[in-house]
Motif scaffolding. Structure first.
Motif, mmCIF file in Angstrom:
data_model
loop_
_atom_site.group_PDB
_atom_site.id
_atom_site.type_symbol
_atom_site.label_atom_id
_atom_site.label_comp_id
_atom_site.label_asym_id
_atom_site.label_seq_id
_atom_site.Cartn_x
_atom_site.Cartn_y
_atom_site.Cartn_z
ATOM 1 N N THR A 60 45.865 50.056 38.051
ATOM 2 C CA THR A 60 45.112 51.064 37.318
ATOM 3 C C THR A 60 46.001 51.750 36.298
ATOM 4 O O THR A 60 47.231 51.771 36.428
ATOM 5 C CB THR A 60 44.503 52.110 38.262
ATOM 6 O OG1 THR A 60 45.557 52.748 39.010
ATOM 7 C CG2 THR A 60 43.515 51.462 39.221
ATOM 8 N N GLY A 109 40.564 45.016 42.857
ATOM 9 C CA GLY A 109 40.299 43.706 42.266
ATOM 10 C C GLY A 109 39.477 42.809 43.166
ATOM 11 O O GLY A 109 38.787 41.902 42.684
ATOM 12 N N ASP A 142 39.103 37.262 41.424
ATOM 13 C CA ASP A 142 39.436 36.457 42.603
ATOM 14 C C ASP A 142 38.312 35.491 42.971
ATOM 15 O O ASP A 142 38.512 34.569 43.752
ATOM 16 C CB ASP A 142 39.808 37.349 43.798
ATOM 17 C CG ASP A 142 38.650 38.227 44.272
ATOM 18 O OD1 ASP A 142 37.726 38.472 43.467
ATOM 19 O OD2 ASP A 142 38.679 38.675 45.424
ATOM 20 N N THR A 185 33.304 45.662 42.851
ATOM 21 C CA THR A 185 34.760 45.478 42.793
ATOM 22 C C THR A 185 35.461 46.672 43.415
ATOM 23 O O THR A 185 35.122 47.828 43.124
ATOM 24 C CB THR A 185 35.235 45.322 41.336
ATOM 25 O OG1 THR A 185 34.492 44.281 40.698
ATOM 26 C CG2 THR A 185 36.714 44.982 41.288
ATOM 27 N N ALA A 193 43.520 39.588 30.756
ATOM 28 C CA ALA A 193 43.340 40.791 31.575
ATOM 29 C C ALA A 193 41.998 41.426 31.250
ATOM 30 O O ALA A 193 41.648 41.581 30.073
ATOM 31 C CB ALA A 193 44.471 41.786 31.333
ATOM 32 N N ARG A 250 50.236 41.612 37.093
ATOM 33 C CA ARG A 250 49.774 42.548 38.104
ATOM 34 C C ARG A 250 48.343 43.012 37.828
ATOM 35 O O ARG A 250 47.913 43.109 36.682
ATOM 36 C CB ARG A 250 50.674 43.793 38.137
ATOM 37 C CG ARG A 250 52.062 43.558 38.686
ATOM 38 C CD ARG A 250 52.839 44.867 38.695
ATOM 39 N NE ARG A 250 52.061 45.934 39.318
ATOM 40 C CZ ARG A 250 51.910 47.149 38.771
ATOM 41 N NH1 ARG A 250 52.444 47.438 37.610
ATOM 42 N NH2 ARG A 250 51.193 48.058 39.424
ATOM 43 N N THR A 251 47.634 43.333 38.904
ATOM 44 C CA THR A 251 46.364 44.048 38.837
ATOM 45 C C THR A 251 46.643 45.486 39.258
ATOM 46 O O THR A 251 47.311 45.728 40.259
ATOM 47 C CB THR A 251 45.323 43.412 39.764
ATOM 48 O OG1 THR A 251 44.904 42.155 39.213
ATOM 49 C CG2 THR A 251 44.108 44.299 39.941
ATOM 50 N N VAL A 305 42.667 47.336 35.666
ATOM 51 C CA VAL A 305 43.069 46.161 34.905
ATOM 52 C C VAL A 305 43.297 45.018 35.882
ATOM 53 O O VAL A 305 44.186 45.079 36.735
ATOM 54 C CB VAL A 305 44.348 46.417 34.092
ATOM 55 C CG1 VAL A 305 44.743 45.150 33.323
ATOM 56 C CG2 VAL A 305 44.142 47.584 33.130
ATOM 57 N N GLU A 306 42.458 43.976 35.774
ATOM 58 C CA GLU A 306 42.604 42.784 36.600
ATOM 59 C C GLU A 306 43.289 41.692 35.781
ATOM 60 O O GLU A 306 42.763 41.274 34.745
ATOM 61 C CB GLU A 306 41.244 42.285 37.073
ATOM 62 C CG GLU A 306 40.504 43.238 37.982
ATOM 63 C CD GLU A 306 39.166 42.667 38.390
ATOM 64 O OE1 GLU A 306 39.133 41.744 39.227
ATOM 65 O OE2 GLU A 306 38.148 43.138 37.852
ATOM 66 N N SER A 307 44.439 41.257 36.236
ATOM 67 C CA SER A 307 45.197 40.240 35.510
ATOM 68 C C SER A 307 44.905 38.856 36.066
ATOM 69 O O SER A 307 44.977 38.630 37.276
ATOM 70 C CB SER A 307 46.701 40.518 35.612
ATOM 71 O OG SER A 307 47.037 41.698 34.908
ATOM 72 N N SER A 308 44.567 37.961 35.168
ATOM 73 C CA SER A 308 44.423 36.544 35.529
ATOM 74 C C SER A 308 45.625 35.814 34.959
ATOM 75 O O SER A 308 45.828 35.786 33.742
ATOM 76 C CB SER A 308 43.130 35.964 34.933
ATOM 77 O OG SER A 308 43.126 34.557 35.017
#
Length: 387
Positions: A180, A35, A3, A22, A127, A177-178, A198-201
């Motif tokens: 776990t 996230g 972010d 984080t 991700a 989606r972000t 898991v952080e999705s960009s």
């Protein structure tokens, strides 16, 4: 962490060392979701937020310490009844925060973080999977996963671990989606468990505004503020101009239904129909109500709404499909001006996306933060008597 990717990417390019805190898990009425991140560089500059202010000072010090020690740490913050001055969340929630140093001396880890930040800053899909709970020697290890399933970096441990983690991350990335995922340290569902954040960009969601009117100009500005990629479409070239909509990402001169049929939409797309003219609205909405988009709203008075629904039924639109239409568009804020109306529309979009009720929080017994969006059928609220 993604972010604040744009600023962190600049830090990497400038060769700065920094630590990133984080949010990796939340409980109760936590102010930020997994996230969310705060980063501190070696000079003491801080960006981002993990709690909206409650524990920022303590997290800042954790980042400074992590930079000095070079060690990843996991810290939990909650509410303290015993000491009013204790560091904790005054809202009563609980957050777990992973603090990771990203230093030039840690070349392999920094390379993964740099690639993730670069992708996010450019709006590319990727991700970042990090171990947030598990064996001490694996904590904070990172893997960058691309849409095709390929990946960079490594989590260490069992050879199958990276492949399993990449599969879990790709599934969340496909959904935008972000979240776990729990897997075994050997890459299987059994064995010593570990948790991945898991952080999705993903590219920003689309907002398509049909009708190049003054209300649209205000809605474009609000849409951009909310992070949408905003396109304005109108069949009349005299109105659909860059001069009238300087902040729009795209301006299209075409019949609305033809443009909608030719452009790409997905489950995050919102469609705002502001033309309130049957010759534009009916063919457009007839198509829009068959598409798997997140939100469809149409402007107009209640008389316009009833006439439009009658025409749509005559065109063969079913009642379940009509129930998806938010009309008259927006929440009842008593809006009058274009800016107020844009706020009304944006409020309904956010409520629909997050599962909010749209009612005042004062005196209500509803949660402030909604973890799981819910679908509401027939949320009808007037935005005024614009005909």
């Amino acid at each position: 962490m993604l972010d604040i990717a744009e600023e962190l990417h600049r830090w990497v390019e400038q060769g700065r060392d920094f630590a990133v805190a984080t949010v990796v898990a939340v409980g109760g009425s936590a102010p930020r979701q997994p996230g969310a991140a705060l980063a501190v560089d070696s000079g003491g500059t801080a960006i981002g937020s993990v709690s909206g202010g409650c524990v920022e000072g303590a997290v800042y010090e954790l980042c400074r310490q992590a930079l000095e020690d070079g060690v990843t740490v996991l810290e939990r913050f909650g509410y303290s009844d015993d000491d009013a001055f204790a560091v904790g969340l005054t809202c009563g929630g609980i957050i777990d925060i992973l603090v990771t140093p990203v230093r030039r001396t840690d070349t392999a880890a920094r390379r993964v973080f740099a690639a993730a930040l670069s992708a996010a800053a450019r709006g590319q899909a990727a991700a970042l999977a990090r171990i947030t709970d598990g064996p001490a020697d694996l904590m904070g290890r990172a893997l960058l996963v691309h849409p095709d399933g390929s990946y960079e970096g490594g989590l260490g441990g069992h050879p199958e671990l990276d492949r399993t983690a990449a599969g879990e991350a790709r599934a969340l990335l496909d959904a935008g989606r972000t979240g776990t995922a729990a897997i075994g340290a050997d890459g299987a569902r059994c064995g010593q468990p570990l948790t991945l954040l898991v952080e999705s960009s993903v590219p920003p969601p689309r907002m398509i505004v049909f009708g190049a009117i003054d209300f649209a100009s205000a809605l474009v500005r609000v849409g951009k503020f909310l992070g949408y990629h905003v396109t304005v479409c109108d069949a009349r070239p005299v109105f659909a101009t860059r001069q009238r909509f300087p902040e729009a990402d795209g301006i299209v001169v075409a019949w609305p239904h033809r443009y909608l049929a030719s452009t790409e939409v997905d489950g995050r797309t919102v469609l705002c129909v502001l033309t309130h003219d049957a010759k534009f609205d009916v063919p457009l909405l007839e198509l829009a109500l068959t598409l798997p988009v997140a939100y469809i709203g149409a402007m107009g008075s209640r008389r316009t709404h009833e006439d439009r629904n009658r025409r749509l039924r005559e065109a063969g639109v079913t009642e379940p499909a009509l129930a998806r239409l938010r009309s008259p568009i927006g929440l009842d804020l008593g809006a009058r001006t274009p800016e107020e109306t844009a706020l009304s529309i944006a409020a309904e979009i956010v409520a629909d996306r997050r599962g909010g009720s749209g009612i005042s929080l004062t005196g209500a017994h509803t949660p402030i933060h909604h973890d799981v969006p819910r679908t509401r059928v027939g949320l009808v609220a007037a935005m005024g008597s614009v005909a």
